[in-house]
Design a protein around this motif. Structure first.
Motif, mmCIF file in Angstrom:
data_model
loop_
_atom_site.group_PDB
_atom_site.id
_atom_site.type_symbol
_atom_site.label_atom_id
_atom_site.label_comp_id
_atom_site.label_asym_id
_atom_site.label_seq_id
_atom_site.Cartn_x
_atom_site.Cartn_y
_atom_site.Cartn_z
ATOM 1 N N THR A 26 0.846 -1.207 0.000
ATOM 2 C CA THR A 26 0.000 0.000 0.000
ATOM 3 C C THR A 26 0.876 1.251 0.000
ATOM 4 O O THR A 26 0.369 2.348 0.213
ATOM 5 N N ALA A 27 2.149 1.073 -0.187
ATOM 6 C CA ALA A 27 3.064 2.222 -0.157
ATOM 7 C C ALA A 27 4.158 2.041 -1.198
ATOM 8 O O ALA A 27 4.510 0.899 -1.554
ATOM 9 N N CYS A 28 4.666 3.163 -1.678
ATOM 10 C CA CYS A 28 5.775 3.085 -2.623
ATOM 11 C C CYS A 28 6.591 4.372 -2.571
ATOM 12 O O CYS A 28 6.203 5.334 -1.901
ATOM 13 N N TYR A 29 7.697 4.350 -3.292
ATOM 14 C CA TYR A 29 8.613 5.484 -3.315
ATOM 15 C C TYR A 29 9.008 5.753 -4.764
ATOM 16 O O TYR A 29 9.216 4.817 -5.535
ATOM 17 N N ILE A 30 9.073 7.026 -5.122
ATOM 18 C CA ILE A 30 9.484 7.384 -6.486
ATOM 19 C C ILE A 30 10.662 8.360 -6.400
ATOM 20 O O ILE A 30 10.592 9.373 -5.695
ATOM 21 N N SER A 31 11.723 8.029 -7.098
ATOM 22 C CA SER A 31 12.955 8.830 -7.031
ATOM 23 C C SER A 31 12.843 10.073 -7.923
ATOM 24 O O SER A 31 11.931 10.157 -8.763
ATOM 25 N N PRO A 32 13.773 11.017 -7.794
ATOM 26 C CA PRO A 32 13.742 12.210 -8.655
ATOM 27 C C PRO A 32 13.921 11.871 -10.134
ATOM 28 O O PRO A 32 13.712 12.721 -10.988
ATOM 29 N N TYR A 33 14.324 10.641 -10.423
ATOM 30 C CA TYR A 33 14.545 10.238 -11.815
ATOM 31 C C TYR A 33 13.393 9.374 -12.340
ATOM 32 O O TYR A 33 13.485 8.819 -13.430
ATOM 33 N N GLY A 34 12.338 9.248 -11.540
ATOM 34 C CA GLY A 34 11.138 8.553 -12.004
ATOM 35 C C GLY A 34 11.116 7.067 -11.718
ATOM 36 O O GLY A 34 10.193 6.360 -12.125
ATOM 37 N N GLU A 35 12.140 6.583 -10.990
ATOM 38 C CA GLU A 35 12.188 5.155 -10.696
ATOM 39 C C GLU A 35 11.245 4.837 -9.527
ATOM 40 O O GLU A 35 11.240 5.553 -8.521
ATOM 41 N N VAL A 36 10.465 3.791 -9.681
ATOM 42 C CA VAL A 36 9.534 3.381 -8.624
ATOM 43 C C VAL A 36 10.179 2.258 -7.802
ATOM 44 O O VAL A 36 10.755 1.323 -8.368
ATOM 45 N N TYR A 37 10.077 2.384 -6.488
ATOM 46 C CA TYR A 37 10.615 1.380 -5.561
ATOM 47 C C TYR A 37 9.515 1.025 -4.549
ATOM 48 O O TYR A 37 8.597 1.818 -4.334
ATOM 49 N N PRO A 38 9.646 -0.115 -3.880
ATOM 50 C CA PRO A 38 8.634 -0.447 -2.861
ATOM 51 C C PRO A 38 8.612 0.565 -1.714
ATOM 52 O O PRO A 38 7.568 0.809 -1.112
ATOM 53 N N CYS A 39 9.784 1.156 -1.388
ATOM 54 C CA CYS A 39 9.876 2.075 -0.252
ATOM 55 C C CYS A 39 11.187 2.845 -0.400
ATOM 56 O O CYS A 39 12.099 2.400 -1.096
ATOM 57 N N VAL A 40 11.266 3.980 0.276
ATOM 58 C CA VAL A 40 12.494 4.782 0.199
ATOM 59 C C VAL A 40 13.688 3.998 0.747
ATOM 60 O O VAL A 40 14.830 4.218 0.361
ATOM 61 N N GLN A 41 13.411 3.057 1.626
ATOM 62 C CA GLN A 41 14.480 2.282 2.243
ATOM 63 C C GLN A 41 14.644 0.910 1.591
ATOM 64 O O GLN A 41 15.267 0.030 2.157
ATOM 65 N N PHE A 42 14.022 0.722 0.435
ATOM 66 C CA PHE A 42 14.004 -0.594 -0.212
ATOM 67 C C PHE A 42 14.335 -0.377 -1.694
ATOM 68 O O PHE A 42 13.443 -0.364 -2.538
ATOM 69 N N PRO A 43 15.639 -0.208 -2.021
ATOM 70 C CA PRO A 43 16.016 0.198 -3.376
ATOM 71 C C PRO A 43 15.966 -0.932 -4.417
ATOM 72 O O PRO A 43 16.955 -1.212 -5.092
ATOM 73 N N LEU A 44 14.802 -1.520 -4.554
ATOM 74 C CA LEU A 44 14.584 -2.535 -5.583
ATOM 75 C C LEU A 44 13.857 -1.841 -6.741
ATOM 76 O O LEU A 44 12.638 -1.605 -6.678
ATOM 77 N N ALA A 45 14.619 -1.480 -7.789
ATOM 78 C CA ALA A 45 14.032 -0.738 -8.915
ATOM 79 C C ALA A 45 12.933 -1.578 -9.558
ATOM 80 O O ALA A 45 13.146 -2.728 -9.934
ATOM 81 N N SER A 46 11.746 -0.962 -9.690
ATOM 82 C CA SER A 46 10.581 -1.741 -10.123
ATOM 83 C C SER A 46 9.948 -1.206 -11.402
ATOM 84 O O SER A 46 8.912 -1.715 -11.835
ATOM 85 N N GLY A 47 10.556 -0.196 -12.014
ATOM 86 C CA GLY A 47 10.008 0.383 -13.250
ATOM 87 C C GLY A 47 10.138 1.888 -13.197
ATOM 88 O O GLY A 47 10.170 2.468 -12.113
ATOM 89 N N ASN A 48 10.214 2.512 -14.389
ATOM 90 C CA ASN A 48 10.407 3.962 -14.433
ATOM 91 C C ASN A 48 9.221 4.630 -15.108
ATOM 92 O O ASN A 48 8.810 4.217 -16.200
ATOM 93 N N ILE A 49 8.689 5.663 -14.460
ATOM 94 C CA ILE A 49 7.479 6.306 -14.991
ATOM 95 C C ILE A 49 7.779 7.103 -16.275
ATOM 96 O O ILE A 49 6.843 7.557 -16.933
ATOM 97 N N ARG A 50 9.041 7.248 -16.633
ATOM 98 C CA ARG A 50 9.361 7.866 -17.924
ATOM 99 C C ARG A 50 9.102 6.877 -19.063
ATOM 100 O O ARG A 50 8.999 7.280 -20.222
ATOM 101 N N LYS A 51 9.026 5.610 -18.726
ATOM 102 C CA LYS A 51 8.825 4.592 -19.772
ATOM 103 C C LYS A 51 7.457 3.918 -19.651
ATOM 104 O O LYS A 51 6.878 3.497 -20.647
ATOM 105 N N ILE A 52 6.970 3.783 -18.413
ATOM 106 C CA ILE A 52 5.732 3.023 -18.177
ATOM 107 C C ILE A 52 4.838 3.851 -17.253
ATOM 108 O O ILE A 52 5.342 4.476 -16.312
ATOM 109 N N ARG A 53 3.528 3.844 -17.487
ATOM 110 C CA ARG A 53 2.601 4.563 -16.610
ATOM 111 C C ARG A 53 2.699 4.000 -15.193
ATOM 112 O O ARG A 53 2.901 2.790 -15.005
#
Lengths: 373, 104
Positions: A251-278
């Motif tokens: 129910t929570a996620c983190y998005i970096s300044p470069y558009g990368e989506v992660y499960p959490c700010v403390q969980f750097p598992l790159a899960s997709g980038n909003i520049r490429k995918i909605r």
């Protein structure tokens, strides 16, 4: 937590709604805190248009609680345009800042826009200690002035104090300062590894004795007796099959300044980038998020049978940074030990391994000594 | 309550439709509210410019109740939400204050 909040969280979990999101607008910062886990160079931040579009997507996905953080959010010249858009979309907005750049005009605008709360990092009541940690002379005075201005416009403010060796003894006085200003206070005794996995800053962490003192401080927890009670054993096996480790990726996620989506700010598992995918496609279909969501307490290696199973604060992100998102987080094992005086299964195993290898133990002590000196 | 009263969304609330249920957080004290159907309809219609009696008429049509009952219900709901700082009641039209959007 109110029962309605709990109900909303349960509903979001059931329906797969990302109720909360943290968006770091920039990693640039006007301070250089000794314990910071970020690389402050700009590697191609989202543009204003991209951030506004991201906020539209997050609102459509059901995000209610939005945290805008950094880096330092006021390093972005378009910050108020972003904030105004976020509030137009009716997010409950929390800001994280060092408040150094908040003057009367900024404080007034934050109040006008109906920001839910502002969290400000304060490391000590002593200007010299705070400034030594931020590496910016005069930062303490400016931070406190920023907080005072926000309060004067009726904004809810909280001080967050990350504890490290340099400021370990100061949190009671920071709390007193916060109280005198009508400001909330919380303390975090954990320095986390850098996002690139570098663990050298962990040496700044407070030692075991200090961690124990913090964990047993009745002024920091509602019921210290219950908080520090001996562990009640592993989680019931049926419950362990159903129970999720935490809300990250659920129910929570983190998005970096470069558009990368992660499960959490403390969980750097790159899960997709909003520049490429909605965003919603990433949220619903990312294999990485699916992997995180599949984990149950019963899957945790070395944790599912641990005596701290029912009360452990294990962070899957810290476990991931340690090498295995299904494994233990040693920093949380250390917290459990500091709370209760009972070693976790992971700590016992590590200690036993060291006992079997006295040479390795001696070498490790030497390495630690060399790193410290 | 006079039929010529107006109702507007307060500027400092947060709101989101979560699984078909309108959730509102008051900016005054961070209290969370779940709106029922009537309250949710009122929230959507509370643009500060539409008189309460017109909103009541719309509710009559949507929920098939008589106008007097609708207006009474609306009055109770509007006053309750105003007490919590979620809506603003006024005898005159209320110009839109930022931030405001009906359907989050």
């Amino acid at each position: 937590m109110s029962s309605l909040m709990a109900e909303m969280g349960a509903k979001a979990m059931r329906l797969g709604i990302p109720l909360g999101a943290q968006v770091d607008l920039t990693y640039r910062c006007n301070e250089r805190c000794v314990h910071c886990y970020l690389d402050h160079d700009d590697h191609g931040e989202l543009t204003t248009a991209e951030v506004l579009d991201l906020l539209d997507q997050l609102a459509d996905a059901g995000v209610f609680f939005l945290t805008l953080s950094g880096g330092e959010i006021f390093m972005r010249k378009d910050f108020f345009e972003i904030l105004a858009h976020a509030r137009q979309l009716l997010f409950a907005v929390k800001l994280k800042t060092n408040a150094v750049m908040i003057r009367r005009r900024q404080a007034q605008r934050i109040a006008e826009l109906g920001v839910e709360s502002v969290q400000i990092s304060v490391y000590s009541h002593l200007p010299e200690v705070h400034d030594e940690i931020t590496k910016v002379p005069g930062s303490f005075e400016r931070t406190i002035e920023g907080a005072r201005l926000l309060k004067s416009f009726g904004v809810k403010v909280g001080f967050a104090t990350v504890l490290m060796k340099r400021n370990a003894s100061d949190y009671a006085q920071v709390r007193a300062l916060a109280k005198s200003m009508g400001i909330q206070f919380n303390v975090d005794p954990t320095i986390t590894p850098m996002m690139d996995g570098d663990r050298t800053i962990l040496d700044l962490n407070i030692d075991a004795a200090m961690l124990e003192r913090v964990m047993h401080d009745p002024s920091l927890v509602d019921d210290a007796g219950e908080f520090c009670a001996p562990p009640s054993g592993p989680m019931d096996s049926e419950a362990a099959l159903e129970t999720l480790p935490c809300s990250a990726g659920h129910t929570a996620c983190y998005i970096s300044p470069y558009g990368e989506v992660y499960p959490c700010v403390q969980f750097p598992l790159a899960s997709g980038n909003i520049r490429k995918i909605r965003f919603l496609d990433i949220w619903k279909n990312s294999p990485q998020l699916a992997q995180v969501r599949a984990i149950r307490i019963s899957d945790l290696q070395g944790c599912s049978s641990c005596t701290h199973g029912s009360s452990c604060s294990r962070c899957p992100g810290l476990a991931f940074l340690e090498g295995n998102m299904r494994g233990p987080s040693t920093q949380d094992c250390e917290k459990s030990y500091a709370r209760t005086g009972v070693a976790s299964e992971n700590l016992r195993r590590k200690n036993a391994a060291l006992d079997r290898m006295p040479d390795a133990k001696a070498q490790l002590a030497t390495i630690h000594w060399m790193a410290r000196n | 309550m006079s039929e010529t009263r107006y109702v507007a969304r307060a500027a400092n609330v947060a709101a989101r439709m979560i699984g078909g249920e309108m959730m509102i957080m008051s900016g005054r004290d961070s209290s969370l509210f779940s709106l029922n159907e009537t309250a949710s309809t009122l929230w959507q219609a509370a643009d500060g410019m539409t008189p309460m009696d017109q909103i009541a008429l719309a509710i009559c049509r949507e929920f098939e109740i008589d106008e007097g009952t609708a207006l009474r219900d609306l009055q109770e709901v509007a006053e309750a939400l105003a007490r919590h700082g979620i809506l603003v009641l006024s005898d005159a039209p209320v110009p839109a204050a930022e931030p405001t959007k009906a359907s989050p």
